[in-house]
Design a protein around this motif. Structure first.
Motif, PDB file in Angstrom:
ATOM      1  N   LYS A 102      -6.322  -3.248  13.737  1.00 27.30           N
ATOM      2  CA  LYS A 102      -7.686  -3.552  14.182  1.00 27.30           C
ATOM      3  C   LYS A 102      -8.423  -4.481  13.218  1.00 27.30           C
ATOM      4  CE  LYS A 102      -8.204   0.959  16.467  1.00 27.30           C
ATOM      5  NZ  LYS A 102      -8.980   2.244  16.471  1.00 27.30           N
ATOM      6  N   ILE A 103      -7.895  -4.648  12.019  1.00 28.50           N
ATOM      7  CA  ILE A 103      -8.537  -5.501  11.018  1.00 28.50           C
ATOM      8  C   ILE A 103      -8.225  -6.959  11.355  1.00 28.50           C
ATOM      9  CG2 ILE A 103      -8.728  -6.022   8.556  1.00 28.50           C
ATOM     10  CD1 ILE A 103      -7.665  -3.202   7.988  1.00 28.50           C
ATOM     11  N   PRO A 104      -9.218  -7.777  11.650  1.00 28.71           N
ATOM     12  CA  PRO A 104      -8.961  -9.160  12.116  1.00 28.71           C
ATOM     13  C   PRO A 104      -8.173 -10.001  11.123  1.00 28.71           C
ATOM     14  CG  PRO A 104     -11.250  -8.518  12.486  1.00 28.71           C
ATOM     15  CD  PRO A 104     -10.651  -7.445  11.638  1.00 28.71           C
ATOM     16  N   GLU A 105      -8.414  -9.811   9.816  1.00 34.48           N
ATOM     17  CA  GLU A 105      -7.760 -10.656   8.813  1.00 34.48           C
ATOM     18  C   GLU A 105      -6.270 -10.366   8.670  1.00 34.48           C
ATOM     19  OE1 GLU A 105     -12.085 -10.169   7.712  1.00 34.48           O
ATOM     20  OE2 GLU A 105     -10.438  -8.866   8.371  1.00 34.48           O
ATOM     21  N   ILE A 106      -5.851  -9.172   9.051  1.00 36.39           N
ATOM     22  CA  ILE A 106      -4.438  -8.796   8.918  1.00 36.39           C
ATOM     23  C   ILE A 106      -3.656  -9.328  10.111  1.00 36.39           C
ATOM     24  CG2 ILE A 106      -2.806  -6.887   8.746  1.00 36.39           C
ATOM     25  CD1 ILE A 106      -4.553  -7.315   6.280  1.00 36.39           C
ATOM     26  N   MET A 107      -2.636 -10.149   9.821  1.00 33.56           N
ATOM     27  CA  MET A 107      -1.838 -10.776  10.868  1.00 33.56           C
ATOM     28  C   MET A 107      -0.456 -10.140  11.009  1.00 33.56           C
ATOM     29  SD  MET A 107      -4.095 -12.862  11.758  1.00 33.56           S
ATOM     30  CE  MET A 107      -3.142 -13.689  13.018  1.00 33.56           C
ATOM     31  N   ARG A 108       0.048  -9.533   9.914  1.00 37.86           N
ATOM     32  CA  ARG A 108       1.400  -8.970   9.946  1.00 37.86           C
ATOM     33  C   ARG A 108       1.414  -7.613   9.253  1.00 37.86           C
ATOM     34  NH1 ARG A 108       1.986 -14.326   8.562  1.00 37.86           N
ATOM     35  NH2 ARG A 108       2.143 -13.801   6.345  1.00 37.86           N
ATOM     36  N   ILE A 109       2.210  -6.684   9.802  1.00 39.05           N
ATOM     37  CA  ILE A 109       2.343  -5.333   9.246  1.00 39.05           C
ATOM     38  C   ILE A 109       3.827  -4.973   9.203  1.00 39.05           C
ATOM     39  CG2 ILE A 109       1.709  -2.893   9.498  1.00 39.05           C
ATOM     40  CD1 ILE A 109      -0.628  -3.810  11.273  1.00 39.05           C
ATOM     41  N   TYR A 147      -2.205  12.777  11.021  1.00 36.28           N
ATOM     42  CA  TYR A 147      -2.036  11.328  11.125  1.00 36.28           C
ATOM     43  C   TYR A 147      -0.611  10.960  10.730  1.00 36.28           C
ATOM     44  CZ  TYR A 147      -7.139  11.083  11.350  1.00 36.28           C
ATOM     45  OH  TYR A 147      -8.451  11.247  11.722  1.00 36.28           O
ATOM     46  N   ARG A 148       0.001  10.096  11.534  1.00 38.54           N
ATOM     47  CA  ARG A 148       1.351   9.642  11.271  1.00 38.54           C
ATOM     48  C   ARG A 148       1.330   8.143  10.976  1.00 38.54           C
ATOM     49  NH1 ARG A 148       5.148  13.482  12.925  1.00 38.54           N
ATOM     50  NH2 ARG A 148       6.726  11.845  12.818  1.00 38.54           N
ATOM     51  N   LEU A 149       2.485   7.604  10.657  1.00 37.46           N
ATOM     52  CA  LEU A 149       2.571   6.188  10.335  1.00 37.46           C
ATOM     53  C   LEU A 149       2.107   5.324  11.501  1.00 37.46           C
ATOM     54  CD1 LEU A 149       3.380   3.881   8.476  1.00 37.46           C
ATOM     55  CD2 LEU A 149       5.747   4.170   9.239  1.00 37.46           C
ATOM     56  N   SER A 150       2.403   5.742  12.720  1.00 34.71           N
ATOM     57  CA  SER A 150       1.975   4.972  13.896  1.00 34.71           C
ATOM     58  C   SER A 150       0.450   4.870  13.960  1.00 34.71           C
ATOM     59  CB  SER A 150       2.522   5.613  15.175  1.00 34.71           C
ATOM     60  OG  SER A 150       2.100   6.963  15.276  1.00 34.71           O
ATOM     61  N   ASP A 151      -0.236   5.936  13.586  1.00 31.80           N
ATOM     62  CA  ASP A 151      -1.704   5.908  13.569  1.00 31.80           C
ATOM     63  C   ASP A 151      -2.218   4.931  12.514  1.00 31.80           C
ATOM     64  OD1 ASP A 151      -2.027   8.028  15.538  1.00 31.80           O
ATOM     65  OD2 ASP A 151      -1.336   9.389  13.962  1.00 31.80           O
ATOM     66  N   LEU A 152      -1.545   4.890  11.384  1.00 31.34           N
ATOM     67  CA  LEU A 152      -1.949   3.986  10.311  1.00 31.34           C
ATOM     68  C   LEU A 152      -1.726   2.532  10.712  1.00 31.34           C
ATOM     69  CD1 LEU A 152      -3.108   3.964   7.487  1.00 31.34           C
ATOM     70  CD2 LEU A 152      -0.801   4.225   6.581  1.00 31.34           C
ATOM     71  N   ILE A 153      -0.613   2.274  11.383  1.00 28.45           N
ATOM     72  CA  ILE A 153      -0.336   0.910  11.862  1.00 28.45           C
ATOM     73  C   ILE A 153      -1.382   0.493  12.890  1.00 28.45           C
ATOM     74  CG2 ILE A 153       1.294  -0.499  13.180  1.00 28.45           C
ATOM     75  CD1 ILE A 153       3.542   1.157  11.890  1.00 28.45           C
ATOM     76  N   ILE A 189       0.325  -6.666   5.359  1.00 30.59           N
ATOM     77  CA  ILE A 189       0.307  -5.351   4.718  1.00 30.59           C
ATOM     78  C   ILE A 189       1.697  -4.733   4.815  1.00 30.59           C
ATOM     79  CG2 ILE A 189      -0.584  -2.990   4.822  1.00 30.59           C
ATOM     80  CD1 ILE A 189      -2.605  -4.905   3.754  1.00 30.59           C
ATOM     81  N   CYS A 190       2.189  -4.221   3.682  1.00 27.88           N
ATOM     82  CA  CYS A 190       3.462  -3.500   3.668  1.00 27.88           C
ATOM     83  C   CYS A 190       3.202  -2.084   3.167  1.00 27.88           C
ATOM     84  CB  CYS A 190       4.477  -4.209   2.777  1.00 27.88           C
ATOM     85  SG  CYS A 190       6.073  -3.363   2.703  1.00 27.88           S
ATOM     86  N   VAL A 193       0.843  -1.195   0.000  1.00 30.93           N
ATOM     87  CA  VAL A 193       0.000   0.000   0.000  1.00 30.93           C
ATOM     88  C   VAL A 193       0.880   1.247   0.000  1.00 30.93           C
ATOM     89  CG1 VAL A 193      -1.819   1.263   1.203  1.00 30.93           C
ATOM     90  CG2 VAL A 193      -1.784  -1.238   1.283  1.00 30.93           C
ATOM     91  N   PRO A 194       0.887   2.032  -1.090  1.00 28.46           N
ATOM     92  CA  PRO A 194       1.671   3.277  -1.112  1.00 28.46           C
ATOM     93  C   PRO A 194       1.006   4.348  -0.259  1.00 28.46           C
ATOM     94  CG  PRO A 194       0.410   3.049  -3.144  1.00 28.46           C
ATOM     95  CD  PRO A 194       0.198   1.778  -2.372  1.00 28.46           C
TER      96      PRO A 194
END
Length: 275
Positions: free
Chosen positions: A219-226, A208-214, A188-189, A143-144
Motif C-alpha cells: 500500500k506504500i506508494p514509494e515501494i515498487m518491489r517486495i 498477522y502472517r507474512l502475507s499480511d505484511l506484504i 523491501i526485503c 527489514v528483519p
C-alpha cells in the motif's frame, strides 16, 4: 526427613515445567528453609544421642543437595570459563564474547572503544530486534521480521544457538518499511531464518502472517518491489502462495531450500516434507 524426599521429587517433576532459572531458585529456596529449620530444631537437642544421630543423618542429606547444586552449576561455569580463556589464549585479538541475543549491543562496544573504555555486555533473556538495515540513498532496505528456528534438522545448530522462533511486532515492521520508503528505498526485503513462518499475535488476539505484511507494505506508494528470504517448505501456506498471483509488487522470486531430491536423505535430515 520424609519432607526432604517429597521436596526433591516435586523439584524433579515440577522443575521441568518451571524453566532452568526458576527451578534452580526453587531448589535453593528449599535448601535455605531446610538449613534454618535444621539449625533451629537440632541446636536444642544436639546432645541427646538419638537426636544427634538424626542430626547427622540430616547433615548428610543436606550435603547431598549441595552436591546436586555443584553438579548443576560447576560444570556450566567451568565450561564457559575454559571456553573464554581458550579463546583469549588462541586469539588474543578477541575482546568480547557475546551471545546471539546481544547483537543489538554492538553499538555500545563501538562507543566504548572510541572513548577508550570497556563496555559491560550481558546477554538479554528476551530477544530484541534490530532496526532495518538501510543506507540512505540505497534502492533496497532489509527489514528483519523474525528470529530463530523451530525445525531441528539433524545437521543444523541454529535452533540451539538462535533459539526458538520469535516474530517481530507487526506495527514495528510496517513502521520500518514506511521509514525506508520515505528515505528513498523502492524495494523491501523481509528477512528471517524461516521468514515465511512469521506469525505475530497482537494484544487483540489477531494473528498477522507474512502475507499480511506484504499486503500492508504494497500500500506504500514509494515501494515498487517486495521480496523475502529465506523460506521453509512447510511454511508455504495458501495465503502466501496466493500473494504471488494477486500482488504485482511481490517479485516472482522464491528462495526455497529443498535440500535434497532423495526422500530417504530428507528423512535422515529430519526435514518433515516429501517430494
Amino acid at each position: 526427613q520424609r519432607g526432604y524426599y517429597v521436596f526433591l521429587v516435586l523439584y524433579v517433576l515440577v522443575g521441568k515445567h518451571l524453566g532452568g532459572c526458576c527451578a534452580h531458585v526453587v531448589l535453593l529456596a528449599g535448601l535455605c528453609v531446610f538449613a534454618v529449620d535444621g539449625y533451629l530444631f537440632h541446636s536444642r537437642v544436639f546432645f541427646v544421642s538419638l537426636r544427634s544421630a538424626q542430626y547427622l543423618s540430616n547433615i548428610m542429606f543436606f550435603s547431598f543437595f549441595i552436591i546436586i547444586i555443584m553438579l548443576i552449576y560447576v560444570p556450566r561455569v567451568l565450561v564457559v570459563c575454559l571456553f573464554i580463556v581458550s579463546l583469549q589464549k588462541d586469539y588474543p585479538c578477541i575482546d568480547y564474547v557475546m551471545g546471539t541475543f546481544a547483537k543489538h549491543k554492538f553499538g555500545q562496544i563501538i562507543d566504548a572503544v572510541e572513548n577508550h573504555q570497556t563496555a559491560t555486555i550481558q546477554n538479554d533473556e528476551k530477544y530484541q530486534f534490530a532496526s532495518l538495515s538501510y543506507e540512505k540513498g540505497a534502492f533496497e532496505a532489509f527489514v528483519p521480521i523474525m528470529h530463530g528456528c523451530n525445525n531441528f534438522c539433524t545437521y543444523c545448530i541454529v535452533p540451539y544457538t538462535r533459539g526458538r522462533e520469535i516474530s517481530r511486532n507487526f506495527d514495528d515492521c510496517v513502521r520500518d518499511t514506511i521509514h525506508a520508503a520515505k528515505t528513498g528505498a523502492v524495494e523491501i526485503c523481509f528477512l528471517g531464518q524461516n521468514v515465511n513462518g512469521y506469525k505475530y499475535l497482537d494484544d487483540d488476539g489477531t494473528t498477522y502472517r507474512l502475507s499480511d505484511l506484504i499486503r500492508e507494505t504494497a500500500k506504500i506508494p514509494e515501494i515498487m518491489r517486495i521480496r523475502f528470504t529465506s523460506s521453509y517448505p512447510t511454511e508455504m501456506t495458501d495465503d502466501l502462495i496466493d500473494m504471488f498471483r494477486t500482488e504485482p509488487k511481490l517479485l516472482p522470486f522464491l528462495n526455497m531450500p529443498i535440500q535434497s531430491g532423495s526422500q530417504s536423505v530428507l528423512t535422515r535430515m529430519n526435514r518433515p516434507y516429501s517430494l
